[in-house]
Write a protein that holds these residues in place. Structure first.
Motif, PDB file in Angstrom:
ATOM      1  N   ARG A 231       1.086  -1.256  -0.089  1.00  0.00           N
ATOM      2  CA  ARG A 231       0.112   0.140   0.120  1.00  0.00           C
ATOM      3  C   ARG A 231       0.878   1.186   0.283  1.00  0.00           C
ATOM      4  NH1 ARG A 231      -6.000  -0.905   2.227  1.00  0.00           N
ATOM      5  NH2 ARG A 231      -6.462  -2.794   2.486  1.00  0.00           N
ATOM      6  N   LEU A 232       2.010   1.378   0.915  1.00  0.00           N
ATOM      7  CA  LEU A 232       2.866   3.038   1.013  1.00  0.00           C
ATOM      8  C   LEU A 232       3.328   2.318  -0.273  1.00  0.00           C
ATOM      9  CD1 LEU A 232       3.995   1.806   4.419  1.00  0.00           C
ATOM     10  CD2 LEU A 232       2.530   4.245   4.377  1.00  0.00           C
ATOM     11  N   PHE A 233       3.777   1.791  -0.837  1.00  0.00           N
ATOM     12  CA  PHE A 233       5.005   1.858  -2.412  1.00  0.00           C
ATOM     13  C   PHE A 233       3.824   1.669  -3.493  1.00  0.00           C
ATOM     14  CE2 PHE A 233       8.108   0.813   0.866  1.00  0.00           C
ATOM     15  CZ  PHE A 233       8.153   2.244   1.496  1.00  0.00           C
ATOM     16  N   HIS A 234       2.502   1.716  -3.451  1.00  0.00           N
ATOM     17  CA  HIS A 234       1.569   1.323  -4.372  1.00  0.00           C
ATOM     18  C   HIS A 234       1.853   0.155  -5.544  1.00  0.00           C
ATOM     19  CE1 HIS A 234      -0.490   4.733  -3.224  1.00  0.00           C
ATOM     20  NE2 HIS A 234       0.871   5.953  -2.677  1.00  0.00           N
ATOM     21  N   TRP A 235       2.631  -0.520  -4.862  1.00  0.00           N
ATOM     22  CA  TRP A 235       3.090  -2.260  -5.553  1.00  0.00           C
ATOM     23  C   TRP A 235       2.657  -2.604  -6.682  1.00  0.00           C
ATOM     24  CZ3 TRP A 235       6.964  -5.007  -2.117  1.00  0.00           C
ATOM     25  CH2 TRP A 235       8.036  -4.166  -1.561  1.00  0.00           C
ATOM     26  N   ARG A 236       1.144  -2.250  -6.539  1.00  0.00           N
ATOM     27  CA  ARG A 236       0.201  -2.802  -7.082  1.00  0.00           C
ATOM     28  C   ARG A 236       0.600  -2.318  -8.869  1.00  0.00           C
ATOM     29  NH1 ARG A 236      -6.024  -4.466  -6.555  1.00  0.00           N
ATOM     30  NH2 ARG A 236      -4.442  -5.750  -5.385  1.00  0.00           N
ATOM     31  N   ASP A 237       0.988  -1.231  -8.755  1.00  0.00           N
ATOM     32  CA  ASP A 237       0.737  -0.175 -10.301  1.00  0.00           C
ATOM     33  C   ASP A 237       2.594   0.120 -10.606  1.00  0.00           C
ATOM     34  OD1 ASP A 237      -1.892   0.431 -10.186  1.00  0.00           O
ATOM     35  OD2 ASP A 237      -1.827   2.121  -8.586  1.00  0.00           O
ATOM     36  N   THR A 238       3.334   0.242  -8.918  1.00  0.00           N
ATOM     37  CA  THR A 238       4.792   0.442  -9.342  1.00  0.00           C
ATOM     38  C   THR A 238       5.554  -0.728  -9.973  1.00  0.00           C
ATOM     39  OG1 THR A 238       4.760   0.883  -7.286  1.00  0.00           O
ATOM     40  CG2 THR A 238       4.674   2.624  -8.172  1.00  0.00           C
ATOM     41  N   LEU A 239       4.921  -1.711  -9.541  1.00  0.00           N
ATOM     42  CA  LEU A 239       6.028  -2.208  -9.970  1.00  0.00           C
ATOM     43  C   LEU A 239       6.051  -3.559 -11.142  1.00  0.00           C
ATOM     44  CD1 LEU A 239       6.149  -4.699  -6.652  1.00  0.00           C
ATOM     45  CD2 LEU A 239       8.032  -3.686  -7.526  1.00  0.00           C
ATOM     46  N   GLN A 240       4.865  -3.076 -12.157  1.00  0.00           N
ATOM     47  CA  GLN A 240       4.228  -3.502 -13.199  1.00  0.00           C
ATOM     48  C   GLN A 240       5.222  -3.185 -13.863  1.00  0.00           C
ATOM     49  OE1 GLN A 240       2.161  -5.326 -13.710  1.00  0.00           O
ATOM     50  NE2 GLN A 240       1.152  -5.664 -11.831  1.00  0.00           N
TER      51      GLN A 240
END
Length: 124
Positions: A25-34
């Motif tokens: 959640r903190l680093f918005h990994w769902r989006d940023t890791l894409q």
């Protein structure tokens, strides 16, 4: 006194375990890791989960065995290993994350605190 320091080190470790669980959640990994490669995306998440496990296990050891951690050779080795972990993490902060930001400085202080908490019983 040493028991309280070891228990404080356990609280510190538990806090970092919870902090790492919040990374998605903190680093918005769902989006940023894409934007990362599938291998990099997997490695980042796997390493984060394993580090969370290590922090939780260290916290459990601190809570369950505070006397043994500061008074036995094996316990002192665990404390020394964790103190060196936090010293290394502090150094890596300056090598890999050279950003002038209050949150980054707060994290650096938390890493130094970890080194102090785990090292303190070794010298007391």
């Amino acid at each position: 006194m040493n028991e309280w320091i070891v228990l404080s080190a356990g609280i510190h470790s538990l806090a970092f375990a919870l902090f790492h669980l919040a990374f998605w959640r903190l680093f918005h990994w769902r989006d940023t890791l894409q934007r990362a490669t599938p291998v990099d995306r997997a490695v980042i998440q796997i390493l984060n989960l394993r580090l969370t496990y290590v922090f939780a296990m260290v916290a459990a050891l601190c809570f369950a065995f505070p006397v043994e951690l500061h008074s036995t050779p094996l316990g002192r080795a665990v404390l020394a290993g964790m103190a060196l972990f936090w010293v290394g993490r502090t150094v890596e902060q300056f090598v890999f994350l050279r950003i002038n930001n209050p949150a980054i400085h707060l994290l650096t202080a938390a890493f130094v605190l970890g080194a102090v908490l785990f090292a303190w019983p070794l010298f007391a």
